[in-house]
Design an enzyme around this catalytic site. Structure first.
Site, PDB file in Angstrom:
ATOM      1  N   GLY A 179       4.048  -8.341  -8.855  1.00  0.00           N
ATOM      2  CA  GLY A 179       2.653  -7.914  -8.722  1.00  0.00           C
ATOM      3  C   GLY A 179       1.675  -8.992  -8.321  1.00  0.00           C
ATOM      4  O   GLY A 179       0.464  -8.730  -8.240  1.00  0.00           O
TER       5      GLY A 179
ATOM      6  N   GLU B 223       9.602 -11.185 -10.841  1.00  0.00           N
ATOM      7  CA  GLU B 223      10.063 -10.328  -9.737  1.00  0.00           C
ATOM      8  C   GLU B 223       9.034 -10.188  -8.621  1.00  0.00           C
ATOM      9  O   GLU B 223       8.609  -9.067  -8.295  1.00  0.00           O
ATOM     10  CB  GLU B 223      10.340  -8.917 -10.280  1.00  0.00           C
ATOM     11  CG  GLU B 223      11.417  -8.823 -11.308  1.00  0.00           C
ATOM     12  CD  GLU B 223      11.534  -7.413 -11.892  1.00  0.00           C
ATOM     13  OE1 GLU B 223      10.521  -6.688 -11.971  1.00  0.00           O
ATOM     14  OE2 GLU B 223      12.640  -7.051 -12.277  1.00  0.00           O
ATOM     15  N   PRO B 224       8.611 -11.285  -7.997  1.00  0.00           N
ATOM     16  CA  PRO B 224       7.635 -11.117  -6.910  1.00  0.00           C
ATOM     17  C   PRO B 224       8.286 -10.497  -5.669  1.00  0.00           C
ATOM     18  O   PRO B 224       9.423 -10.819  -5.336  1.00  0.00           O
ATOM     19  CB  PRO B 224       7.195 -12.556  -6.614  1.00  0.00           C
ATOM     20  CG  PRO B 224       8.359 -13.397  -7.031  1.00  0.00           C
ATOM     21  CD  PRO B 224       9.017 -12.678  -8.180  1.00  0.00           C
ATOM     22  N   GLY B 225       7.563  -9.607  -5.014  1.00  0.00           N
ATOM     23  CA  GLY B 225       8.017  -9.070  -3.730  1.00  0.00           C
ATOM     24  C   GLY B 225       7.041  -9.525  -2.656  1.00  0.00           C
ATOM     25  O   GLY B 225       7.310 -10.392  -1.836  1.00  0.00           O
TER      26      GLY B 225
ATOM     27  N   TYR C 183      -3.581   3.269   0.659  1.00  0.00           N
ATOM     28  CA  TYR C 183      -4.355   2.505  -0.339  1.00  0.00           C
ATOM     29  C   TYR C 183      -5.668   1.964   0.200  1.00  0.00           C
ATOM     30  O   TYR C 183      -6.270   1.086  -0.422  1.00  0.00           O
ATOM     31  CB  TYR C 183      -3.574   1.250  -0.805  1.00  0.00           C
ATOM     32  CG  TYR C 183      -2.120   1.388  -1.103  1.00  0.00           C
ATOM     33  CD1 TYR C 183      -1.654   2.340  -2.004  1.00  0.00           C
ATOM     34  CD2 TYR C 183      -1.199   0.525  -0.524  1.00  0.00           C
ATOM     35  CE1 TYR C 183      -0.301   2.418  -2.291  1.00  0.00           C
ATOM     36  CE2 TYR C 183       0.156   0.595  -0.809  1.00  0.00           C
ATOM     37  CZ  TYR C 183       0.605   1.557  -1.693  1.00  0.00           C
ATOM     38  OH  TYR C 183       1.935   1.627  -1.986  1.00  0.00           O
TER      39      TYR C 183
ATOM     40  N   CYS D 243      -0.869  11.279  14.782  1.00  0.00           N
ATOM     41  CA  CYS D 243      -1.815  12.401  14.792  1.00  0.00           C
ATOM     42  C   CYS D 243      -2.425  12.663  13.419  1.00  0.00           C
ATOM     43  O   CYS D 243      -2.180  13.705  12.794  1.00  0.00           O
ATOM     44  CB  CYS D 243      -1.119  13.632  15.332  1.00  0.00           C
ATOM     45  SG  CYS D 243      -0.699  13.381  17.043  1.00  0.00           S
ATOM     46  N   GLU D 244      -3.162  11.699  12.938  1.00  0.00           N
ATOM     47  CA  GLU D 244      -3.894  11.789  11.674  1.00  0.00           C
ATOM     48  C   GLU D 244      -5.165  10.993  11.850  1.00  0.00           C
ATOM     49  O   GLU D 244      -5.117   9.854  12.338  1.00  0.00           O
ATOM     50  CB  GLU D 244      -3.113  11.098  10.543  1.00  0.00           C
ATOM     51  CG  GLU D 244      -1.937  11.832   9.991  1.00  0.00           C
ATOM     52  CD  GLU D 244      -2.333  13.006   9.121  1.00  0.00           C
ATOM     53  OE1 GLU D 244      -3.220  12.854   8.267  1.00  0.00           O
ATOM     54  OE2 GLU D 244      -1.761  14.089   9.311  1.00  0.00           O
TER      55      GLU D 244
ATOM     56  N   TYR E 133       5.657  -4.080   2.269  1.00  0.00           N
ATOM     57  CA  TYR E 133       5.309  -2.666   2.101  1.00  0.00           C
ATOM     58  C   TYR E 133       4.757  -2.047   3.386  1.00  0.00           C
ATOM     59  O   TYR E 133       3.851  -1.236   3.349  1.00  0.00           O
ATOM     60  CB  TYR E 133       4.316  -2.481   0.938  1.00  0.00           C
ATOM     61  CG  TYR E 133       4.871  -3.008  -0.360  1.00  0.00           C
ATOM     62  CD1 TYR E 133       5.852  -2.313  -1.049  1.00  0.00           C
ATOM     63  CD2 TYR E 133       4.452  -4.234  -0.873  1.00  0.00           C
ATOM     64  CE1 TYR E 133       6.391  -2.811  -2.226  1.00  0.00           C
ATOM     65  CE2 TYR E 133       4.989  -4.741  -2.048  1.00  0.00           C
ATOM     66  CZ  TYR E 133       5.956  -4.017  -2.716  1.00  0.00           C
ATOM     67  OH  TYR E 133       6.502  -4.504  -3.876  1.00  0.00           O
TER      68      TYR E 133
HETATM   69  C1  LIG Z   1       9.734  -3.276 -11.218  1.00  0.00           C
HETATM   70  C2  LIG Z   1       9.033  -3.976 -10.110  1.00  0.00           C
HETATM   71  N1  LIG Z   1       9.164  -5.303 -10.006  1.00  0.00           N
HETATM   72  C3  LIG Z   1       8.566  -5.988  -8.999  1.00  0.00           C
HETATM   73  C4  LIG Z   1       7.805  -5.340  -8.047  1.00  0.00           C
HETATM   74  C5  LIG Z   1       7.193  -6.146  -6.950  1.00  0.00           C
HETATM   75  O1  LIG Z   1       5.827  -6.069  -6.904  1.00  0.00           O
HETATM   76  P1  LIG Z   1       5.025  -7.015  -5.882  1.00  0.00           P
HETATM   77  O2  LIG Z   1       5.609  -6.781  -4.532  1.00  0.00           O
HETATM   78  O3  LIG Z   1       3.628  -6.551  -5.989  1.00  0.00           O
HETATM   79  O4  LIG Z   1       5.231  -8.421  -6.349  1.00  0.00           O
HETATM   80  C6  LIG Z   1       7.635  -3.950  -8.123  1.00  0.00           C
HETATM   81  C7  LIG Z   1       6.807  -3.255  -7.140  1.00  0.00           C
HETATM   82  O5  LIG Z   1       6.474  -2.133  -7.206  1.00  0.00           O
HETATM   83  C8  LIG Z   1       8.275  -3.254  -9.182  1.00  0.00           C
HETATM   84  O6  LIG Z   1       8.176  -1.942  -9.284  1.00  0.00           O
END
Ligand SMILES: Cc1ncc(COP(=O)(O)O)c(C=O)c1O
Length: 432
Positions: A250, A292-294, A336, A363-364, A392
């Site tokens: 997050g 868990e960064p994405g 969002y 087409c939106e 994302y």
């Molecule tokens: C369980 C969990 N971990 C990690 C993430 C990664 O979040 P972010 O990409 O915002 O770091 C998510 C995203 O939805 C998630 O659901």
């Protein structure tokens, strides 16, 4: 034009003719060679961000730690092959992501299965492959997993995803730990306590840790600290000592100059202090901390390059510039109201003079990548780059209007590799 090069990948520079280049590749030349829409990912940004995340958590926390990349931000076989070399764990949420992880070289012992509605088939695959942890999202799923594990004669190593009822100041669609969340096991009415007790008394469930994920694009430290303390208080009440603990991902990233800034180092220091405090008070050993960064790892690595098509002035004088992509490769603005910056490629001296909207080809009416931006006069065939396009976007892409998905390249010094080949109508079986 309203963008700053700090939103482009780390390896970005200008060449002698003023063109933007990433890892030494002129983005205009790439667009000419590969066509548009084109997504590129910069190897240096991904590797640097990964190493920074690993270093930040290990220097903030006195116990063992690990970084798990959230595949949902963006994943493909090509990327899996790169990431599996980088000392990352992987947060997968589907059979598809697990299969790609397996094929891409991830060791099962580095994979976690998340998701709020895992199928029996997914649980079966996860147990059979022997992944490190299944992150259980509900009491119903806990019982299902117990049954599947018993049928297979394999004990499941699990985390419980807890919903601590923490509010976060982010878009409602990316809040995940408030009391009404669809994710996780609520603390209310003893549900989380009950889940821990069920694990303790089961032969087939090995509860190794507690997890929470409070939301995405979070810029505030306090909710992280509150959530992690609540996990420990829950464990204390259940008389259960977790070996592992995870505050999810997050970590917020800015997409534009006027966005907030977030320093994950401060957040990691704050949650580490909280865990260390609580464990000292309880006389518990420190659990392993898994983050868990994405988005934080992958967003800045990506750039989306589009061609300008039709242009017009709307009835109220807005300069409407239509691009050859849009909400099917990047649904974030429509979902969002996400805001971006953009840059005209190839004409570095062009002066922004029109109040414009960069709209997509779908087409939106909501298919607007940037609803207001100052642009110079542009022509059909000009290239426009949108930075911070790595997270994302493609992972949530669709074939809306039956338009094939873009090509995706991996860029390193002097090298390009295809991460995803451009989809063509002939590639997609169900169209033919
Ligand atoms: C369980 C969990 N971990 C990690 C993430 C990664 O979040 P972010 O990409 O915002 O770091 C998510 C995203 O939805 C998630 O659901």
């Amino acid at each position: 034009m309203q963008t700053s090069e700090c939103f482009f990948p780390i390896s970005t520079s200008r060449n002698q003719i003023g063109h933007i280049q990433v890892a030494g590749h002129d983005l205009c030349t790439l667009a000419e060679q590969w066509g548009t829409p084109l997504y590129i990912y910069d190897a240096q940004t991904i590797r640097t961000r990964t190493q920074e995340a690993i270093d930040m958590v290990s220097s903030a926390y006195a116990g063992e730690s690990a970084v798990s990349y959230a595949a949902k931000a963006y994943f493909s076989l090509g990327l899996a092959r790169k990431l599996s070399q980088l000392h990352l764990k992987l947060d997968a949420v589907s059979l598809g992501e697990m299969l790609i992880a397996q094929k891409g070289g991830f060791d099962a012992q580095n994979v976690h299965l998340h998701g709020n509605n895992k199928s029996k088939e997914e649980l079966h695959f996860a147990l059979h492959w022997g992944i490190e942890n299944i992150v259980v999202d509900s009491l119903e799923e806990l019982s299902l997993l117990e049954t599947v594990a018993q049928e297979m004669g394999r004990k499941a190593r699990i985390w419980l995803r807890i919903t601590p009822g923490v509010d976060v100041d982010t878009h409602p669609y990316v809040q995940t730990a408030h009391v009404a969340s669809k994710f996780g096991i609520p603390m209310e009415e003893g549900q989380a306590l009950h889940a821990i007790q069920q694990c303790k008394s089961s032969r087939w469930l090995n509860l190794v840790g507690l997890h929470t994920h409070i939301g995405s694009q979070v810029f505030d430290l306090d909710p992280y600290v509150r959530a992690i303390r609540m996990l420990i208080w829950l464990a204390e009440e259940a008389e259960y000592i977790p070996q592992e603990i995870s505050p999810g991902g997050g970590w917020g990233v800015p997409y534009r100059e006027d966005d907030d800034r977030f320093d994950p180092r401060e957040m990691l220091q704050a949650i580490s202090a909280a865990i260390q405090d609580e464990c000292r008070r309880l006389n518990w050993p420190l659990p392993k901390l898994v983050v868990e960064p994405g988005r934080w790892i992958i967003a800045r690595a990506g750039v989306a390059i589009y061609s300008v098509g039709s242009t017009k002035f709307s009835g109220n004088g807005l300069y409407i510039v239509a691009l050859d992509g849009g909400m099917a490769d990047n649904p974030r603005p429509a979902l969002y109201q996400s805001r971006y910056s953009a840059c005209l490629l190839g004409r570095p001296d062009a002066i922004p003079q029109h109040r414009a909207a960069l709209v997509g080809r779908f087409c939106e009416s909501g298919d607007q990548l940037i609803s207001e931006i100052m642009l110079p006069e542009v022509r059909r065939g000009d290239y426009i780059a949108i930075p911070m396009a790595g997270a994302y976007q493609l992972s949530m892409s669709s074939n809306y209007n039956l338009v094939p998905r873009p090509a995706v390249l991996w860029l390193e010094d002097g090298k390009t590799e295809i991460l995803q080949k451009r989809e063509s109508i002939a590639d997609i079986d169900w169209w033919n």
